[in-house]
Scaffold this motif. Structure first.
Motif, PDB file in Angstrom:
ATOM      1  N   ALA A 179       3.308  23.839 -12.421  1.00  0.00           N
ATOM      2  CA  ALA A 179       4.348  24.523 -13.186  1.00  0.00           C
ATOM      3  C   ALA A 179       4.093  24.431 -14.681  1.00  0.00           C
ATOM      4  O   ALA A 179       4.374  25.368 -15.428  1.00  0.00           O
ATOM      5  N   TYR A 180       3.554  23.315 -15.151  1.00  0.00           N
ATOM      6  CA  TYR A 180       3.293  23.157 -16.584  1.00  0.00           C
ATOM      7  C   TYR A 180       2.184  24.091 -17.038  1.00  0.00           C
ATOM      8  O   TYR A 180       2.237  24.665 -18.138  1.00  0.00           O
ATOM      9  N   LYS A 181       1.153  24.261 -16.216  1.00  0.00           N
ATOM     10  CA  LYS A 181       0.055  25.140 -16.599  1.00  0.00           C
ATOM     11  C   LYS A 181       0.495  26.591 -16.651  1.00  0.00           C
ATOM     12  O   LYS A 181      -0.070  27.393 -17.395  1.00  0.00           O
ATOM     13  N   LYS A 182       1.526  26.953 -15.904  1.00  0.00           N
ATOM     14  CA  LYS A 182       2.010  28.325 -15.928  1.00  0.00           C
ATOM     15  C   LYS A 182       2.673  28.666 -17.258  1.00  0.00           C
ATOM     16  O   LYS A 182       2.793  29.842 -17.611  1.00  0.00           O
ATOM     17  N   MET A 183       3.116  27.657 -18.024  1.00  0.00           N
ATOM     18  CA  MET A 183       3.829  27.936 -19.259  1.00  0.00           C
ATOM     19  C   MET A 183       2.941  28.572 -20.318  1.00  0.00           C
ATOM     20  O   MET A 183       3.435  29.192 -21.251  1.00  0.00           O
ATOM     21  N   ALA A 184       1.649  28.409 -20.219  1.00  0.00           N
ATOM     22  CA  ALA A 184       0.735  28.920 -21.234  1.00  0.00           C
ATOM     23  C   ALA A 184       0.173  30.288 -20.882  1.00  0.00           C
ATOM     24  O   ALA A 184      -0.713  30.775 -21.575  1.00  0.00           O
ATOM     25  N   LEU A 185       0.693  30.921 -19.814  1.00  0.00           N
ATOM     26  CA  LEU A 185       0.084  32.170 -19.378  1.00  0.00           C
ATOM     27  C   LEU A 185       0.337  33.317 -20.344  1.00  0.00           C
ATOM     28  O   LEU A 185      -0.529  34.144 -20.578  1.00  0.00           O
ATOM     29  N   ASN A 186       1.548  33.401 -20.927  1.00  0.00           N
ATOM     30  CA  ASN A 186       1.822  34.536 -21.793  1.00  0.00           C
ATOM     31  C   ASN A 186       1.448  34.267 -23.231  1.00  0.00           C
ATOM     32  O   ASN A 186       1.737  35.080 -24.109  1.00  0.00           O
TER      33      ASN A 186
ATOM     34  N   GLN B  36       1.170  34.608  -9.506  1.00  0.00           N
ATOM     35  CA  GLN B  36       2.436  34.191 -10.112  1.00  0.00           C
ATOM     36  C   GLN B  36       2.234  33.995 -11.609  1.00  0.00           C
ATOM     37  O   GLN B  36       1.225  33.426 -12.031  1.00  0.00           O
ATOM     38  N   SER B  37       3.182  34.487 -12.390  1.00  0.00           N
ATOM     39  CA  SER B  37       3.140  34.346 -13.844  1.00  0.00           C
ATOM     40  C   SER B  37       4.481  33.853 -14.343  1.00  0.00           C
ATOM     41  O   SER B  37       5.505  33.969 -13.659  1.00  0.00           O
ATOM     42  N   TYR B  38       4.420  33.334 -15.554  1.00  0.00           N
ATOM     43  CA  TYR B  38       5.571  32.675 -16.145  1.00  0.00           C
ATOM     44  C   TYR B  38       5.962  33.397 -17.428  1.00  0.00           C
ATOM     45  O   TYR B  38       5.110  33.794 -18.219  1.00  0.00           O
ATOM     46  N   ILE B  39       7.269  33.593 -17.627  1.00  0.00           N
ATOM     47  CA  ILE B  39       7.796  34.191 -18.850  1.00  0.00           C
ATOM     48  C   ILE B  39       8.813  33.234 -19.453  1.00  0.00           C
ATOM     49  O   ILE B  39       9.737  32.780 -18.763  1.00  0.00           O
ATOM     50  N   ASP B  40       8.629  32.928 -20.697  1.00  0.00           N
ATOM     51  CA  ASP B  40       9.550  32.039 -21.418  1.00  0.00           C
ATOM     52  C   ASP B  40      10.500  32.897 -22.232  1.00  0.00           C
ATOM     53  O   ASP B  40      10.102  33.548 -23.196  1.00  0.00           O
ATOM     54  N   VAL B  41      11.761  32.912 -21.836  1.00  0.00           N
ATOM     55  CA  VAL B  41      12.784  33.684 -22.538  1.00  0.00           C
ATOM     56  C   VAL B  41      13.641  32.701 -23.339  1.00  0.00           C
ATOM     57  O   VAL B  41      14.714  32.292 -22.912  1.00  0.00           O
ATOM     58  N   PHE B  42      13.106  32.281 -24.486  1.00  0.00           N
ATOM     59  CA  PHE B  42      13.803  31.347 -25.375  1.00  0.00           C
ATOM     60  C   PHE B  42      14.258  30.104 -24.615  1.00  0.00           C
ATOM     61  O   PHE B  42      15.420  29.679 -24.695  1.00  0.00           O
TER      62      PHE B  42
ATOM     63  N   ALA C 254       0.823  -1.208   0.000  1.00  0.00           N
ATOM     64  CA  ALA C 254       0.000   0.000   0.000  1.00  0.00           C
ATOM     65  C   ALA C 254       0.854   1.253   0.000  1.00  0.00           C
ATOM     66  O   ALA C 254       0.514   2.254  -0.622  1.00  0.00           O
ATOM     67  N   GLU C 255       2.000   1.193   0.713  1.00  0.00           N
ATOM     68  CA  GLU C 255       2.843   2.381   0.783  1.00  0.00           C
ATOM     69  C   GLU C 255       3.603   2.611  -0.514  1.00  0.00           C
ATOM     70  O   GLU C 255       3.929   3.740  -0.856  1.00  0.00           O
ATOM     71  N   GLN C 256       3.919   1.548  -1.254  1.00  0.00           N
ATOM     72  CA  GLN C 256       4.696   1.687  -2.474  1.00  0.00           C
ATOM     73  C   GLN C 256       3.838   1.898  -3.703  1.00  0.00           C
ATOM     74  O   GLN C 256       4.350   2.267  -4.749  1.00  0.00           O
ATOM     75  N   SER C 257       2.537   1.660  -3.611  1.00  0.00           N
ATOM     76  CA  SER C 257       1.696   1.799  -4.783  1.00  0.00           C
ATOM     77  C   SER C 257       1.526   3.269  -5.134  1.00  0.00           C
ATOM     78  O   SER C 257       1.426   4.113  -4.261  1.00  0.00           O
ATOM     79  N   PRO C 258       1.518   3.602  -6.424  1.00  0.00           N
ATOM     80  CA  PRO C 258       1.361   5.001  -6.808  1.00  0.00           C
ATOM     81  C   PRO C 258      -0.023   5.510  -6.477  1.00  0.00           C
ATOM     82  O   PRO C 258      -0.998   4.781  -6.484  1.00  0.00           O
ATOM     83  N   VAL C 259      -0.062   6.792  -6.196  1.00  0.00           N
ATOM     84  CA  VAL C 259      -1.315   7.457  -5.874  1.00  0.00           C
ATOM     85  C   VAL C 259      -1.797   8.171  -7.124  1.00  0.00           C
ATOM     86  O   VAL C 259      -1.097   9.005  -7.685  1.00  0.00           O
ATOM     87  N   GLU C 260      -2.985   7.829  -7.570  1.00  0.00           N
ATOM     88  CA  GLU C 260      -3.530   8.432  -8.775  1.00  0.00           C
ATOM     89  C   GLU C 260      -4.279   9.710  -8.408  1.00  0.00           C
ATOM     90  O   GLU C 260      -5.124   9.714  -7.519  1.00  0.00           O
ATOM     91  N   LEU C 261      -3.932  10.778  -9.121  1.00  0.00           N
ATOM     92  CA  LEU C 261      -4.549  12.064  -8.867  1.00  0.00           C
ATOM     93  C   LEU C 261      -5.639  12.312  -9.883  1.00  0.00           C
ATOM     94  O   LEU C 261      -5.447  12.102 -11.075  1.00  0.00           O
ATOM     95  N   GLU C 262      -6.802  12.781  -9.410  1.00  0.00           N
ATOM     96  CA  GLU C 262      -7.930  13.046 -10.281  1.00  0.00           C
ATOM     97  C   GLU C 262      -8.200  14.539 -10.323  1.00  0.00           C
ATOM     98  O   GLU C 262      -7.746  15.302  -9.483  1.00  0.00           O
ATOM     99  N   GLY C 263      -8.976  14.954 -11.313  1.00  0.00           N
ATOM    100  CA  GLY C 263      -9.344  16.355 -11.447  1.00  0.00           C
ATOM    101  C   GLY C 263      -8.343  17.126 -12.278  1.00  0.00           C
ATOM    102  O   GLY C 263      -7.466  16.570 -12.937  1.00  0.00           O
ATOM    103  N   ASP C 264      -8.462  18.456 -12.214  1.00  0.00           N
ATOM    104  CA  ASP C 264      -7.617  19.334 -12.993  1.00  0.00           C
ATOM    105  C   ASP C 264      -6.388  19.799 -12.244  1.00  0.00           C
ATOM    106  O   ASP C 264      -5.520  20.437 -12.812  1.00  0.00           O
TER     107      ASP C 264
END
Length: 973
Positions: A798-805, A380-386, A113-123
């Protein structure tokens, strides 16, 4: 060395309490709390739990050897009722005779039970509402582990609890806390039968695993079968504290949350749902029968405070202090050889400070269970500089001292606290590495983190505004003229303590008025600063700058933003900013001093000025990170557009909290962008602010006073709603003045607060605290990377922040390959980005109705002037826009087409026949257009009416009619 032994269900309550720490309040002892006799403890260590040296006298640390769960948590009156001692002994013998294979099966099941992965639901990475502890009644899970070794809090590193399950029996509450990976659990017991006004809490400092916690809960459930057993009442994310009005205590818990930011691998959450849990025994108890009738009214007042808006917390990052203060404290602790500093929260920004007081007196590790919250703004916002990930974080912290609504809290109190006191911090970081630690590891020396702090607050004088009338701008009254300016002295001394020297005071109130209002405070504030500067050292004096921003913005040709840019440059050169790093490899910097900005409300003008100062600091922060070569960023770039939206949301949130509405004047107002479009919005926000200040602020002020503990119910004292004023709730008691020592009027400042801030040296990998690993100091790894958690990129914060700009990039220009992806390249403006195909608005064009005609016609076709013809040709109207009462193409789409066709036929007839020939006028002219549809006219926006009024159009017929009027022989002067 003898090992501490974990108590059995048969161990006495007194022994259990002695072995596992004192209770906050001694629970009542009953004869029917007896439990089965204890089985002999086995001094061995279970594999994987301890160091394996339990029986060796020279063990490195004592291990707590136990059998079943602790008796101290099983002190329920109904725990073992109806069971005789003989039946208990028989059950104990039957359990001891079970084959060993069940122990092995149980251990295997727990490990799986401790080693089994925990599945996350939702957004989200975690759902808004937590999941409860999964209890099991299988024989393997129920099997007792006689040789388990329990660790205590803090022995194996940080035991931060991130989610909780609240269970209830007829007489107790059991709060089960779990870490982020559901491997370690702790228990808190709350007595529901305590007398009114008493809070009885027992904290167990033992850390359980999943199987041991399951055994403990099942044992409690079995012991309370006769009284209904144990039920799950609520799952929650944390406890905000305990509050009492007239009788019993209530526990305020967090039921929903949302991730809003991540700093150094530590998440910051916004409170999205709360619940008030009464710590009583039910609806049939004496607390319901004998309940004070005023209790319900106190509850309704507290409900006026919306805790789901702009309240934030973090499990592992101290959001009540700035990044510079946190790094300095952590480095000082490392240099002293301590694992980490003791919890030291800034009380000024802990809004549940009053609710935490009962827990602080009852618990040993209060902040493991209760979470301090701040009130303000976090984004918090994200800026992608190349490919380089740059994060911009804004954290605003509102002070709980002298807090309240706009007209009800003005100026300062006699303790030096000002109204609308907000600290704004902007953190710019590059996520080359996630944590605060540099490679090596060099503890808390990551050079990819920078921050800058600003401050806003009301003018520190004794002044008020009476809003009992109908005026939206009441008169300003200077209630008390203090020749020594004691309130201002206390306030600036507090600023020196928080930020150091120098203090740059930027005053934006009006200087010239027909009827003096704000200007009264201008000269009084200036005199206060001059008086206080007399005794300050030369290099520590308060720098005062006054700028009438309102008048400058209304003056034609005055560049308000340019003036603020010059002031911001001066501020940055004097205060600097914080840049983390290692003194041996980088050149770290610290911020000494702060810019204190104010207007009359500290809302609209203050937010615009703070934005300009923050934009100037943003350029320096990006330069320190090596992202840009210069130290400035231009307007209308993607970077500044993102920062503008963040600061606009920041200003709106602060304005709602203090004034009741959004910002009235935004950066677009002062930059004169879309001036007419924003004018209608400003009018609406002004009306909303006036309505809230007139009718709703008193209710909000009562909720603040109750939640913050400014008002505490006492027998014989007036009720909160009966107080004519809350003046004495926010000022010191005059009866205590005689016992206080009077401050020095000349040396009003504290010399220790003037000392410059310095960054301590960082510790390398040879530091002793790293012998047990980095996770022993900082648990960012489990919180941010979530080991064994099954998720997806779309759920990662962190991945969702990449689409902010991406919203600032025009889609068509991006597809055409004409877009420069640099976030520091100026664009045409954020409005152009949203609608790149928008055509420019045509200017006003009024032509002579017959001059152009005469130029185009041959000399042989010249006839009488155009204004002598009647009726005029409808085809010869001006190409300007149609008027309000004339048909517009959007109201009559076919009229314009019919008009052009008729005009073409008229041109053909004109060239075919001589002008003197009487061309038949019947049907030669287009019939008058039908009147505009009034239902469609009402749908016009204010912008359409303004555009038509600023761009009038005159048709040829109207021009001829006017020409005939002015040339008529009977024209009257």
């Amino acid at each position: 060395m003898d090992q501490p032994r974990r108590s059995d269900p048969g161990e006495s309550a007194a022994d259990a309490t002695t072995s596992h720490g004192p209770s906050a309040t001694a629970a009542p002892q009953h004869d029917d709390d007896a439990s089965p006799p204890a089985e002999p403890a086995v001094a061995t260590t279970a594999p994987g739990r301890g160091s394996g040296e339990a029986t060796t006298p020279t063990a490195s640390k004592p291990q707590l050897v136990i059998s079943p769960p602790t008796e101290s948590l099983l002190q329920d009156d109904q725990l073992v009722k109806g069971k005789t001692q003989q039946q208990q002994q028989q059950q104990s013998q039957q359990q001891s005779q079970q084959p060993k294979t069940q122990d092995e099966d149980a251990a295997a099941a727990t490990a799986a039970a401790e080693q089994s992965p925990v599945e996350l639901e939702g957004d989200e990475e975690e759902p808004a509402e937590p999941t409860s502890f999964q209890r099991s009644s299988s024989p393997a899970a129920m099997q007792r582990n006689k040789s388990a070794v329990y660790e205590k809090v803090g022995e194996e590193g940080i035991n931060k609890m991130h989610k909780f399950s609240l269970y209830e029996t007829s007489t107790r509450f059991y709060l089960v806390g779990a870490d982020i990976v559901d491997r370690q659990f702790r228990v808190l017991k709350i007595d529901r039968t305590a007398p009114p006004g008493n809070l009885t809490i027992f904290e167990d400092d033992i850390v359980y695993d999943r199987r041991e916690m399951n055994q403990l809960l099942n044992a409690i459930d079995d012991g309370n079968k006769g009284a209904g057993g144990m039920k799950l009442k609520r799952t929650l994310w944390g406890v905000l504290g305990f509050i009492r009005f007239t009788d019993a205590y209530y526990m305020l818990v967090i039921t929903k949350r949302t991730q809003v930011a991540m700093i150094g691998g530590h998440y910051i959450y916004q409170v999205d749902g709360t619940e008030l849990v009464p710590l009583t025994t039910g609806s049939t108890s004496r607390f319901q029968r004998d309940r004070n009738p005023e209790e319900a009214r106190f509850l309704s007042i507290l409900n006026n405070l919306d805790l789901t808006r702009s309240f934030y917390f973090s499990y592992s990052y101290n959001i009540t202090k700035s990044l510079q203060q946190n790094i300095i404290r952590e480095r000082e602790a490392m240099n002293q050889g301590v694992r980490g500093p003791t919890p030291d929260f800034n009380d000024m920004f802990v809004w549940n400070h009053y609710l935490l007081q009962p827990a602080l007196s009852a618990l040993k590790s209060t902040y493991d269970w209760c979470l301090p919250i701040i009130h303000g703004f976090v984004d918090q916002s994200y800026i992608d500089v190349f490919g380089r990930s740059v994060y911009i974080t804004i954290i605003a912290r509102r002070s709980r001292f002298f807090a309240g609504a706009r007209f009800l809290k003005r100026g300062a109190n006699d303790l030096g606290y000002v109204a609308n006191d907000v600290e704004t911090e902007q953190i710019v970081s590059e996520l080359t590495t996630t944590s605060f630690h540099a490679p090596g590891p060099r503890l808390y020396a990551n050079p990819a983190y920078t921050s800058y702090i600003q401050h806003r607050g009301s003018i520190p004088l004794y002044w008020t505004q009476d809003n009992t009338g109908v005026s939206p701008k009441p008169d300003i009254d200077l209630n008390l003229v203090d020749p020594f300016y004691s309130a201002a002295a206390l306030h600036f001394d507090n600023l020196f303590e928080r930020y150091g020297a120098p203090i740059f005071a930027l005053n934006l109130i009006k200087a010239r008025e027909r009827t003096p209002r704000e200007s009264k405070l201008l000269y009084e504030y200036q005199n206060a600063v001059q008086y206080l500067n007399q005794s300050l050292p030369e290099d520590k004096k308060i720098i005062y700058k006054a700028f009438d921003m309102s008048r400058a913005s209304k003056t034609r040709g005055h560049d308000v933003i340019g003036t603020l840019e010059a002031i911001a440059e001066d501020i940055l050169q004097k205060t600097g900013f914080f840049h983390n790093g290692d003194t041996s490899l980088e050149v770290p910097r610290v911020q000494n001093g702060v810019a204190r900005t104010n207007c009359i409300d500290c809302l609209d003008r203050t937010n615009a000025a703070q934005f300009v100062i923050g934009k100037r600091a943003l350029g320096r922060q990006l330069q320190a990170l090596g992202v840009i070569a210069g130290n400035t960023v231009e307007y209308d770039t993607d970077c500044v557009n993102i920062f503008t939206h963040m600061f606009h949301d920041h200003g709106d949130t602060i304005a709602i909290q203090y004034g009741g509405s959004h910002l009235v004047n935004t950066m677009e107002t002062y930059r004169k962008i879309n001036h007419w479009q924003s004018h209608s919005r400003d009018m609406v926000e002004s009306f909303k602010r006036y309505y809230n200040n007139s009718f709703l602020d008193s209710q909000r002020q009562e909720a603040y006073n109750l939640f913050l503990g400014n008002y505490i119910f006492a027998q014989g004292q007036p009720m909160l709603w009966d107080l004519p004023t809350d003046y004495y709730l926010h000022h010191s008691d005059p009866r205590a003045w005689s016992g206080k020592r009077r401050r020095n009027y000349w040396q009003w400042w504290t010399p220790a607060n003037m000392e410059p801030r310095a960054l301590p040296a960082s510790q390398g990998p040879e530091t002793p605290v790293l012998e047990r690993g980095l996770s022993f100091i900082d648990d960012f790894w489990q919180e941010y990377y979530r080991p064994l958690a099954l998720s997806s990129f779309l759920k990662l914060f962190a991945y969702k922040k990449m689409a902010l700009n991406a919203r600032y990039i025009p889609e068509k220009t991006l597809q055409a390959g004409r877009y420069d992806l640099s976030p520091f390249r100026p664009r045409k403006g954020p409005i152009e980005h949203e609608s790149p195909d928008k055509k420019p608005r045509k200017g006003v064009t009024i032509l002579d109705p017959h001059s152009e005609e005469e130029k185009q016609r041959p000399s042989s076709q010249l006839g009488p002037p155009m204004h002598h013809r009647y009726p005029p040709m409808m085809g010869e109207i001006s190409p300007a826009k149609a008027g309000i009462l004339r048909p517009d193409p959007q109201f009559d789409a076919g009229f314009a087409q019919r008009q052009q066709q008729q005009y073409a036929r008229q041109q053909q007839r004109r060239h075919a026949a001589p002008l003197s020939g009487a061309a038949s006028s019947s049907g030669a002219f287009l019939a008058p257009p039908p009147p505009a549809d009034k239902s469609l006219m009402t749908q016009w926006t204010l912008n359409d009416f303004v555009a038509n009024s600023l761009n009038p159009s005159v048709s040829a017929a109207e021009a001829d009619e006017y020409a005939e009027y002015v040339s008529h022989p009977q024209n009257l002067p």
